[in-house]
Design a protein around this motif. Structure first.
Motif, PDB file in Angstrom:
ATOM      1  N   VAL A  41       0.835  -1.210   0.000  1.00  0.00           N
ATOM      2  CA  VAL A  41       0.000   0.000   0.000  1.00  0.00           C
ATOM      3  C   VAL A  41       0.872   1.265   0.000  1.00  0.00           C
ATOM      4  CG1 VAL A  41      -0.493   0.311   2.489  1.00  0.00           C
ATOM      5  CG2 VAL A  41      -2.272   0.820   0.803  1.00  0.00           C
ATOM      6  N   VAL A  43       3.681   1.402  -1.753  1.00  0.00           N
ATOM      7  CA  VAL A  43       4.045   1.510  -3.173  1.00  0.00           C
ATOM      8  C   VAL A  43       2.891   2.160  -3.944  1.00  0.00           C
ATOM      9  CG1 VAL A  43       4.634   0.237  -5.280  1.00  0.00           C
ATOM     10  CG2 VAL A  43       5.608  -0.481  -3.076  1.00  0.00           C
ATOM     11  N   TRP A  47       2.801   5.652  -6.163  1.00  0.00           N
ATOM     12  CA  TRP A  47       2.369   5.597  -7.579  1.00  0.00           C
ATOM     13  C   TRP A  47       1.197   6.533  -7.826  1.00  0.00           C
ATOM     14  CZ3 TRP A  47       0.463   5.204 -12.270  1.00  0.00           C
ATOM     15  CH2 TRP A  47      -0.710   4.497 -12.587  1.00  0.00           C
ATOM     16  N   PHE A 154      -1.264   6.306 -19.687  1.00  0.00           N
ATOM     17  CA  PHE A 154       0.189   6.313 -19.474  1.00  0.00           C
ATOM     18  C   PHE A 154       0.913   7.164 -20.516  1.00  0.00           C
ATOM     19  CE2 PHE A 154      -0.983   2.686 -16.833  1.00  0.00           C
ATOM     20  CZ  PHE A 154      -0.150   2.840 -15.741  1.00  0.00           C
ATOM     21  N   LEU A 167       6.013  -1.212 -15.583  1.00  0.00           N
ATOM     22  CA  LEU A 167       5.365  -0.642 -14.392  1.00  0.00           C
ATOM     23  C   LEU A 167       4.315  -1.591 -13.824  1.00  0.00           C
ATOM     24  CD1 LEU A 167       4.757   3.114 -15.312  1.00  0.00           C
ATOM     25  CD2 LEU A 167       6.078   2.259 -13.353  1.00  0.00           C
ATOM     26  N   SER A 168       3.603  -2.270 -14.729  1.00  0.00           N
ATOM     27  CA  SER A 168       2.498  -3.135 -14.295  1.00  0.00           C
ATOM     28  C   SER A 168       2.974  -4.312 -13.451  1.00  0.00           C
ATOM     29  CB  SER A 168       1.731  -3.654 -15.510  1.00  0.00           C
ATOM     30  OG  SER A 168       1.258  -2.565 -16.282  1.00  0.00           O
ATOM     31  N   GLY A 174       0.751  -7.005  -3.273  1.00  0.00           N
ATOM     32  CA  GLY A 174      -0.510  -6.541  -2.702  1.00  0.00           C
ATOM     33  C   GLY A 174      -1.732  -7.261  -3.243  1.00  0.00           C
ATOM     34  N   CYS A 176      -6.311  -6.607  -4.162  1.00  0.00           N
ATOM     35  CA  CYS A 176      -7.495  -5.761  -4.276  1.00  0.00           C
ATOM     36  C   CYS A 176      -8.391  -6.000  -3.074  1.00  0.00           C
ATOM     37  CB  CYS A 176      -8.253  -6.087  -5.558  1.00  0.00           C
ATOM     38  SG  CYS A 176      -7.336  -5.707  -7.050  1.00  0.00           S
ATOM     39  N   ARG A 180     -12.477  -1.107  -1.172  1.00  0.00           N
ATOM     40  CA  ARG A 180     -11.730   0.013  -1.764  1.00  0.00           C
ATOM     41  C   ARG A 180     -12.073   0.141  -3.239  1.00  0.00           C
ATOM     42  NH1 ARG A 180      -5.967  -0.904   1.457  1.00  0.00           N
ATOM     43  NH2 ARG A 180      -6.930  -0.709   3.518  1.00  0.00           N
ATOM     44  N   SER A 181     -11.569  -0.784  -4.046  1.00  0.00           N
ATOM     45  CA  SER A 181     -11.827  -0.733  -5.494  1.00  0.00           C
ATOM     46  C   SER A 181     -13.054  -1.537  -5.878  1.00  0.00           C
ATOM     47  CB  SER A 181     -10.615  -1.290  -6.230  1.00  0.00           C
ATOM     48  OG  SER A 181     -10.385  -2.636  -5.829  1.00  0.00           O
ATOM     49  N   PHE A 183     -12.820  -4.708  -6.350  1.00  0.00           N
ATOM     50  CA  PHE A 183     -12.213  -5.965  -6.801  1.00  0.00           C
ATOM     51  C   PHE A 183     -11.704  -6.736  -5.586  1.00  0.00           C
ATOM     52  CE2 PHE A 183     -11.775  -2.905 -10.298  1.00  0.00           C
ATOM     53  CZ  PHE A 183     -12.328  -3.620 -11.352  1.00  0.00           C
ATOM     54  N   TRP A 187      -2.698 -10.873  -6.871  1.00  0.00           N
ATOM     55  CA  TRP A 187      -2.291 -11.294  -8.217  1.00  0.00           C
ATOM     56  C   TRP A 187      -1.347 -12.503  -8.154  1.00  0.00           C
ATOM     57  CZ3 TRP A 187      -3.034  -6.186  -6.852  1.00  0.00           C
ATOM     58  CH2 TRP A 187      -3.827  -5.400  -7.687  1.00  0.00           C
ATOM     59  N   THR A 231      -7.584  -4.659 -17.124  1.00  0.00           N
ATOM     60  CA  THR A 231      -6.380  -3.966 -17.627  1.00  0.00           C
ATOM     61  C   THR A 231      -5.141  -4.858 -17.586  1.00  0.00           C
ATOM     62  OG1 THR A 231      -6.306  -2.966 -15.417  1.00  0.00           O
ATOM     63  CG2 THR A 231      -6.947  -1.517 -17.240  1.00  0.00           C
TER      64      THR A 231
HETATM   65 FE1  CCH Z   1      -2.389  -1.018  -9.290  1.00  0.00          FE
HETATM   66  N1  CCH Z   1      -4.222  -1.458  -8.550  1.00  0.00           N
HETATM   67  N2  CCH Z   1      -3.196  -0.485 -11.055  1.00  0.00           N
HETATM   68  N3  CCH Z   1      -0.562  -0.421  -9.951  1.00  0.00           N
HETATM   69  N4  CCH Z   1      -1.610  -1.414  -7.468  1.00  0.00           N
HETATM   70  C1  CCH Z   1      -4.510  -1.935  -7.302  1.00  0.00           C
HETATM   71  C2  CCH Z   1      -3.625  -2.249  -6.314  1.00  0.00           C
HETATM   72  C3  CCH Z   1      -2.252  -2.035  -6.417  1.00  0.00           C
HETATM   73  C4  CCH Z   1      -4.514  -0.548 -11.376  1.00  0.00           C
HETATM   74  C5  CCH Z   1      -5.569  -0.845 -10.520  1.00  0.00           C
HETATM   75  C6  CCH Z   1      -5.397  -1.297  -9.228  1.00  0.00           C
HETATM   76  C7  CCH Z   1      -0.284   0.060 -11.197  1.00  0.00           C
HETATM   77  C8  CCH Z   1      -1.157   0.079 -12.286  1.00  0.00           C
HETATM   78  C9  CCH Z   1      -2.510  -0.151 -12.187  1.00  0.00           C
HETATM   79  C10 CCH Z   1      -0.271  -1.322  -7.123  1.00  0.00           C
HETATM   80  C11 CCH Z   1       0.725  -0.716  -7.880  1.00  0.00           C
HETATM   81  C12 CCH Z   1       0.562  -0.289  -9.179  1.00  0.00           C
HETATM   82  C13 CCH Z   1      -5.930  -2.084  -7.182  1.00  0.00           C
HETATM   83  C14 CCH Z   1      -6.644  -2.584  -5.935  1.00  0.00           C
HETATM   84  C15 CCH Z   1      -6.485  -1.703  -8.367  1.00  0.00           C
HETATM   85  C16 CCH Z   1      -7.951  -1.710  -8.737  1.00  0.00           C
HETATM   86  C17 CCH Z   1      -6.887  -1.444  -4.929  1.00  0.00           C
HETATM   87  C18 CCH Z   1      -7.583  -1.938  -3.697  1.00  0.00           C
HETATM   88  O1  CCH Z   1      -8.705  -2.447  -3.823  1.00  0.00           O
HETATM   89  O2  CCH Z   1      -7.000  -1.840  -2.607  1.00  0.00           O
HETATM   90  C19 CCH Z   1      -4.693  -0.256 -12.792  1.00  0.00           C
HETATM   91  C20 CCH Z   1      -6.009  -0.209 -13.536  1.00  0.00           C
HETATM   92  C21 CCH Z   1      -3.460  -0.021 -13.291  1.00  0.00           C
HETATM   93  C22 CCH Z   1      -3.174   0.274 -14.715  1.00  0.00           C
HETATM   94  O3  CCH Z   1      -2.086   0.060 -15.198  1.00  0.00           O
HETATM   95  C23 CCH Z   1       1.064   0.563 -11.225  1.00  0.00           C
HETATM   96  C24 CCH Z   1       1.738   1.221 -12.423  1.00  0.00           C
HETATM   97  C25 CCH Z   1       1.589   0.354  -9.955  1.00  0.00           C
HETATM   98  C26 CCH Z   1       2.946   0.710  -9.392  1.00  0.00           C
HETATM   99  C27 CCH Z   1       4.014   0.943 -10.117  1.00  0.00           C
HETATM  100  C28 CCH Z   1      -0.055  -1.950  -5.833  1.00  0.00           C
HETATM  101  C29 CCH Z   1       1.285  -2.121  -5.131  1.00  0.00           C
HETATM  102  C30 CCH Z   1      -1.309  -2.399  -5.393  1.00  0.00           C
HETATM  103  C31 CCH Z   1      -1.615  -3.159  -4.098  1.00  0.00           C
HETATM  104  C32 CCH Z   1      -2.086  -2.232  -3.010  1.00  0.00           C
HETATM  105  C33 CCH Z   1      -2.473  -2.946  -1.732  1.00  0.00           C
HETATM  106  O4  CCH Z   1      -3.088  -2.296  -0.890  1.00  0.00           O
HETATM  107  O5  CCH Z   1      -2.165  -4.125  -1.555  1.00  0.00           O
END
Ligand code: CCH
Length: 289
Positions: A41, A43, A47, A154, A167-168, A174, A176, A180-181, A183, A187, A231
């Motif tokens: 979270v 990271v 971002w 992007f 980046l992806s 982490g 979803c 929050r989202s 979802f 992963w 995505t």
């Molecule tokens: Fe992401 N991301 N992300 N993401 N993301 C979510 C969680 C994380 C998208 C959607 C989501 C990047 C790109 C994208 C992280 C880093 C990056 C969630 C869940 C969604 C939805 C949120 C929740 O419910 O808590 C989409 C769409 C894109 C498109 O490309 C990029 C780029 C980065 C960093 C470089 C990280 C880390 C998480 C986990 C957060 C957690 O709380 O565990």
């Protein structure tokens, strides 16, 4: 020195290392969260602070930390990131000289390194801005969309196909959260370690639509415990993206190298480093654990 003549505290690398160490220690201590770490979270906070950048107008980006203010903090994409900001509150209290903008990026770098990721060079110099600098809603990606949307969002920040795929890979980390989202789920099987597993799973697993009442997402056929967003799947349905997924799935070293480069670019979008700030990137030492 400047600090003796002006009375202004000019932090050095050793001071930033102290902040780093404080965050790393907190990550160790506060393991009562999700998969045992606030790392992912943190990271995501770094971002989302950076990913609002618009290269045409020069607005948004990590230079400002405007997510502190309600309009931006309340954007749907930022739901749950108050957890990360609250986690860092005692660090800001202990080191009041660091700006929120620099702190959030330093925390993102610390989290990546502490979760066994590549070394990310750090340059401070970001200034906090006021509420008027909040960006409009809609600058961050929408997970229900596809390849065109990813290139649009992007591309606005200045990233190409290879950089989008690199980046992806952060989604190795982490999960979803339904509150929050909307979802649900992680992963990868190791959501607190930086790996190239995200790419391997994208290619080697069979992904089906999850049957549930929530937003459209995929689940893996084998364990039914992992997820992909629409995505994420766009990175393998689009030929140009897919060749990079294949490269990163095969070669974790290449992923680490490209991820370090592209996350550095992301974290510095729109940051006006000048001669008076430290121009030379610093390498902050990970804690040995
Ligand atoms: Fe992401 N991301 N992300 N993401 N993301 C979510 C969680 C994380 C998208 C959607 C989501 C990047 C790109 C994208 C992280 C880093 C990056 C969630 C869940 C969604 C939805 C949120 C929740 O419910 O808590 C989409 C769409 C894109 C498109 O490309 C990029 C780029 C980065 C960093 C470089 C990280 C880390 C998480 C986990 C957060 C957690 O709380 O565990």
């Amino acid at each position: 020195s400047a600090s003796e003549t002006t009375g202004v505290f000019v932090p050095k690398q050793e001071d930033y290392q102290k902040v780093y160490n404080e965050i790393a220690a907190l990550l160790q201590d506060k393991d009562d969260y999700d998969d045992g770490s606030y790392g992912p979270v943190l990271v995501r906070l770094a971002w989302h602070a950076s990913g609002t950048y618009d290269k045409e107008t020069g607005t948004g980006g990590s230079n400002g930390a405007t997510m502190r203010f309600q309009p931006e903090g309340d954007h749907g994409a930022n739901a749950g990131l108050v957890t990360a900001r609250d986690f860092l509150a005692p660090v800001k209290a202990k080191f009041p000289w660091i700006t929120y903008s620099d702190l959030w990026i330093l925390a993102g770098i610390c989290a990546i390194q502490e979760m066994q990721g590549p070394t990310i060079p750090y340059r401070p110099g970001r200034m906090d801005k006021d509420i008027a600098a909040c960006t409009p809603d809609g600058r961050l990606p929408d997970a229900s969309q596809g390849n065109k949307h990813l290139r649009g969002i992007f591309g606005r920040m200045g990233f190409n196909d290879q950089e989008i795929v690199a980046l992806s890979g952060a989604h190795a980390l982490g999960r979803c959260h339904t509150d929050r989202s909307g979802f649900d789920g992680p992963w990868t099987f190791s959501p607190t370690v930086v790996t190239n597993e995200y790419y391997k799973l994208l290619l080697n697993e069979k992904w089906n639509w999850k049957k549930w009442n929530g937003p459209k997402q995929y689940e893996d056929k084998t364990s039914k415990t992992l997820m992909m967003l629409p995505t994420d799947m766009a990175l393998v349905s689009d030929k140009a993206f897919k060749q990079w997924v294949e490269k990163y799935a095969k070669d974790e070293g290449l992923f680490f190298k490209d991820f370090a480069a592209v996350i550095t670019k992301l974290f510095e979008l729109g940051v006006p480093f000048d001669e008076t700030t430290q121009q030379t990137p610093m390498t902050l030492k990970p804690t040995a654990n």
